[in-house]
Write a protein that holds these residues in place. Structure first.
Motif, PDB file in Angstrom:
ATOM      1  N   TYR A  29     -11.133  73.703  84.275  1.00 50.25           N
ATOM      2  CA  TYR A  29     -11.777  73.495  85.575  1.00 50.25           C
ATOM      3  C   TYR A  29     -11.167  73.746  87.255  1.00 50.25           C
ATOM      4  O   TYR A  29     -11.562  73.729  87.451  1.00 50.25           O
ATOM      5  N   TYR A  30     -10.003  72.429  86.812  1.00 50.90           N
ATOM      6  CA  TYR A  30      -8.981  72.605  87.626  1.00 50.90           C
ATOM      7  C   TYR A  30      -7.716  73.098  87.678  1.00 50.90           C
ATOM      8  O   TYR A  30      -6.822  72.533  88.183  1.00 50.90           O
ATOM      9  N   GLU A  31      -7.366  73.887  87.403  1.00 49.52           N
ATOM     10  CA  GLU A  31      -6.709  74.697  86.709  1.00 49.52           C
ATOM     11  C   GLU A  31      -6.138  74.939  88.706  1.00 49.52           C
ATOM     12  O   GLU A  31      -4.441  75.215  88.488  1.00 49.52           O
ATOM     13  N   ASP A  32      -6.418  75.234  90.241  1.00 50.31           N
ATOM     14  CA  ASP A  32      -5.760  74.985  90.736  1.00 50.31           C
ATOM     15  C   ASP A  32      -4.979  73.563  91.155  1.00 50.31           C
ATOM     16  O   ASP A  32      -3.841  73.956  91.950  1.00 50.31           O
ATOM     17  N   ALA A  33      -4.627  72.979  90.413  1.00 48.38           N
ATOM     18  CA  ALA A  33      -4.403  71.824  91.333  1.00 48.38           C
ATOM     19  C   ALA A  33      -2.878  71.386  90.515  1.00 48.38           C
ATOM     20  O   ALA A  33      -1.937  71.584  91.692  1.00 48.38           O
TER      21      ALA A  33
END
Length: 743
Positions: A182-186
């Motif tokens: 879900y938060y692959e950008d971090a």
């Protein structure tokens, strides 16, 4: 090797994808390639990508065989990238004009940095735009690149990948890849920024970040998937463990991690209520496990939250956020008061019925603002009677339209006790326009929006660019559209337009237009019957004239001289005139009806029968052209005011360049086309074939069946379309008459 590779992952964005691609292809800097990754999108996005790729060799399309998610789709594109710099563009966002040129200039001026960070602005459905709130961090005018250690405040920018251009050799050397989740950008953002030796800034809005009204941002949805954030920050700290030289970033990244956890905990609409305590304790355990030596908590209220999280004091933490909850409660009560006020206005009868159980076997139909029993809803109604006779079907009609209800059709008068009872209790509500604002969408109800035409002229939110064409409230429009569960389309063009013009959370149902089933399945007897009902003799050639509404004309004024038409084309030609429904019966036509050469069919209840009776269609900007094209008969576009109409109302394509057949811009040209027969030339037929393949792609005679199977019977597997070239030809009037003579 191009300067830029733009990696664009694509999933369920057919309404926004053309704007995204056009924003790149329209850049004044042309030294780029696009790597578009179709992440097994279930809509028409993949086909759109292929169409664009056929027209522009700079576009390379990857079709994944299964849906892998945003991060892994980006990886697939990254593997194919050849550019010196890689950009990641989400497929519902757009590049600003001149963005790539500005990036190229800045990259050259700063000595080809590892990362170029540029600015973005949020854009909203109502036309508003807001620049990144931390734009101040990009105000650096120096000509040299720098390391993050020189400007650590850049970590306060939102952890996103699409506001940066990455030197591809740097990405490869650092071994950067996107993780699933879900938060692959971090992890990508933090690990790339702390690793880069040279970073440059561009204080310019280069990207427009679309804020999708219908909740397109998955991070704003209630779900346990937000627990994925723990895995992502685990990857960040694993990266630090593997790179001892980056140890100085443990403290700053720890604070980013804790702030992120607190944001998820405190923001409404993220975690399910019964998962908040579990999330808090997971965050608390992460806090203690990753706490750097010598870390100093921030001051004030933020520091108190950090302390509560470290101790695992969930109850105390919830108490500390009570003030925010109280504020949310006030807002909820205010919304509730507004809703209660609306319900009171609906009357005691409607309110009482809204509390009664839904009737799972009741369907309410309406068409054209309750004026008649017709169009797509009528076709669905008939198919429903055949396939699901246990469902009771009721039509909502205006009191003055009761006489137009066919015998045997159950109906209720709009505004009556029976009407309010039906719309409150019905499981299904089907309409080709929106139901009135006063109709409440109940939980469990299913609203089907069938629409009533393929759009040439701009619709919905797209009309904002043409204020002279409407005075509607777009906010109220979208509240009405929020009730839709299904939006029916007859071609991909329409589906793309509706999803952009009406950005709400419905399912696009690519079924074809149910009303066109009658055309596709018509036989010679149907054609003969339609002509006989209009009094057309066997040797008469009938042209159906259907002009559309002009916002700049207060009344129906035909741009065609009907008397001259009748005189010049001779006694064997009849003109069927159907004025736009905004005007009703026209006195201009009444004057010529007595001749018998001009027949006013404005009030005819079924336009499909007029289509079957006519040898050819004369129209301008009416959606009739898309439906009539199903018959594969000549269509003449009579557009003497194209320049005015296209400017005042706006259109989705240039009708002069992509017509459905012959085109006339003056009355003299039109009469010459008709008199010579050139309206049915091979060139006109070629235009018609291209037009039909684009706009009649789903109209194979089974549209109503598809809708009934999906909506009313719950069948998930769609009915396959009959291949375009295998569809049966509908008899022409001449062919139908010849068949009758040989019978």
């Amino acid at each position: 090797m191009p300067t830029f590779s733009l990696v664009i992952p694509v999933y369920k964005v057919q309404g926004y994808l053309p704007e995204c691609l056009d924003s790149v292809l329209g850049q004044d800097c042309t030294d780029f390639e696009i790597i578009a990754v179709d992440d097994c999108s279930p809509d028409g996005s993949g086909a759109l990508l292929d169409e664009y790729a056929e027209r522009d060799p700079r576009i390379h399309v990857i079709h994944l065989m299964e849906n892998v998610g945003l991060g892994r789709a980006r990886n697939a594109g990254l593997e194919k990238a050849r550019g010196e710099y890689v950009l990641f563009l989400d497929s519902d966002d757009t590049l600003a004009d001149g963005a790539l040129s500005a990036m190229a200039d800045r990259i050259g001026a700063t000595g080809r940095p590892d990362i170029l960070v540029y600015d973005y602005a949020r854009t909203y459905w109502d036309g508003n735009m807001r620049r990144n709130q931390r734009a101040d961090l990009l105000r650096y005018e120096g000509s040299d690149a720098f390391s993050l250690a020189e400007h650590p405040e850049l970590l306060d920018l939102l952890q996103i990948v699409w506001n940066k251009a990455y030197r591809r050799d740097f990405v490869t050397g650092a071994g950067l890849v996107f993780p699933p989740g879900y938060y692959e950008d971090a992890p990508w953002t933090f690990c790339s920024m702390i690793t880069a030796e040279r970073i440059a800034l561009l204080d310019r809005v280069c990207l427009y970040y679309r804020q999708r009204r219908e909740g397109g941002n998955i991070l704003k949805t209630v779900s346990r998937k937000h627990f994925d954030v723990f895995d992502q920050y685990g990857r960040v700290f694993d990266y630090l463990d593997a790179h001892e030289g980056l140890d100085q970033w443990r403290g700053p990244l720890f604070r980013k991690m804790v702030d992120h956890y607190l944001t998820i905990l405190e923001r409404a609409g993220r975690l399910p209520q019964n998962a908040r305590a579990e999330f808090f304790h997971r965050a608390s355990a992460d806090y203690r496990a990753k706490l750097p030596k010598g870390f100093v908590r921030p001051p004030g209220n933020d520091g108190r939250k950090y302390a509560l999280l470290e101790r695992g004091a969930f109850t105390a933490f919830m108490g500390a956020t009570r003030a925010a909850k109280l504020r949310d409660g006030v807002r909820r009560r205010a919304r509730s008061a507004v809703n209660q006020s609306k319900r009171r206005a609906m009357g005691l009868i409607y309110r009482s019925q809204l509390r009664a159980p839904l009737d799972e076997n009741l369907a309410v139909f309406s068409a054209y603002w309750n004026r008649s029993v017709t169009c797509n809803p009528a076709a669905i109604d008939a198919e429903l009677a055949r396939r699901a006779p246990h469902i009771r079907r009721v039509w909502a009609v205006r009191p003055d339209a009761v006489d137009e209800v066919p015998a045997g059709v159950d109906f209720v008068r709009v505004g009556s006790r029976e009407y309010w009872t039906a719309v409150a209790r019905a499981k299904y509500l089907v309409n080709n326009v929106n139901f009135a604002d006063s109709v409440v969408k109940r939980e469990g109800q299913v609203h089907v929006q069938t629409h009533h035409g393929t759009p040439l002229k701009t619709m919905g939110l797209d009309q904002r660019r043409y204020p002279a064409s409407t005075n509607m409230s777009f906010g109220k429009l979208l509240k009405r559209c929020d009730r839709w569960d299904y939006s029916i389309t007859s071609n991909r063009h329409t589906g793309v337009v509706w999803e952009r013009a009406y950005p709400c959370s419905y399912e696009t149902l690519e079924a074809g237009y149910p009303r066109n089933d009658a055309l596709v399945n018509a036989g010679a007897e149907d054609v003969r019957r339609a002509r006989a009902a209009l009094g057309l003799a066997d040797g008469t050639k009938a042209f159906l004239y259907m002009p559309t509404h002009r916002e700049y004309q207060p009344a129906f004024v035909p741009s065609l001289d009907l008397a001259r038409f009748a005189e010049e084309l001779g006694p064997d030609v009849a003109l069927l005139v159907r004025g736009h429904y905004f005007y009703g019966n026209s006195p201009h036509v009444d004057e010529l009806r007595r001749t018998g050469r001009v027949i006013d069919v404005t009030a005819h209840p079924r336009v499909e029968e007029l289509y079957l009776a006519a040898d050819a269609l004369i129209t301008d900007y009416s959606s009739a052209m898309f439906d009539y094209a199903v018959l594969d008969r000549p269509i003449i576009s009579y557009v003497p005011d194209w320049e005015t109409y296209s400017v005042v109302r706006g259109t989705y394509f240039d009708l002069l360049k992509e017509p459905p057949g012959a085109v006339a811009t003056t009355q003299e040209e039109l009469l010459a086309l008709l008199a010579s027969g050139a309206y049915d030339s091979p060139e006109a037929a070629g235009h018609r074939d291209v037009f039909r393949r684009r706009f009649c792609e789903f109209d194979d005679g089974h549209a109503a069946e598809r809708v009934v199977r999906r909506v009313f019977l719950g069948e998930e597997q769609p009915l396959p379309f009959v291949p375009f070239d295998e569809r049966r030809a509908v008899p022409t009037p001449a062919g139908a008459i010849e068949d009758d003579a040989h019978a």
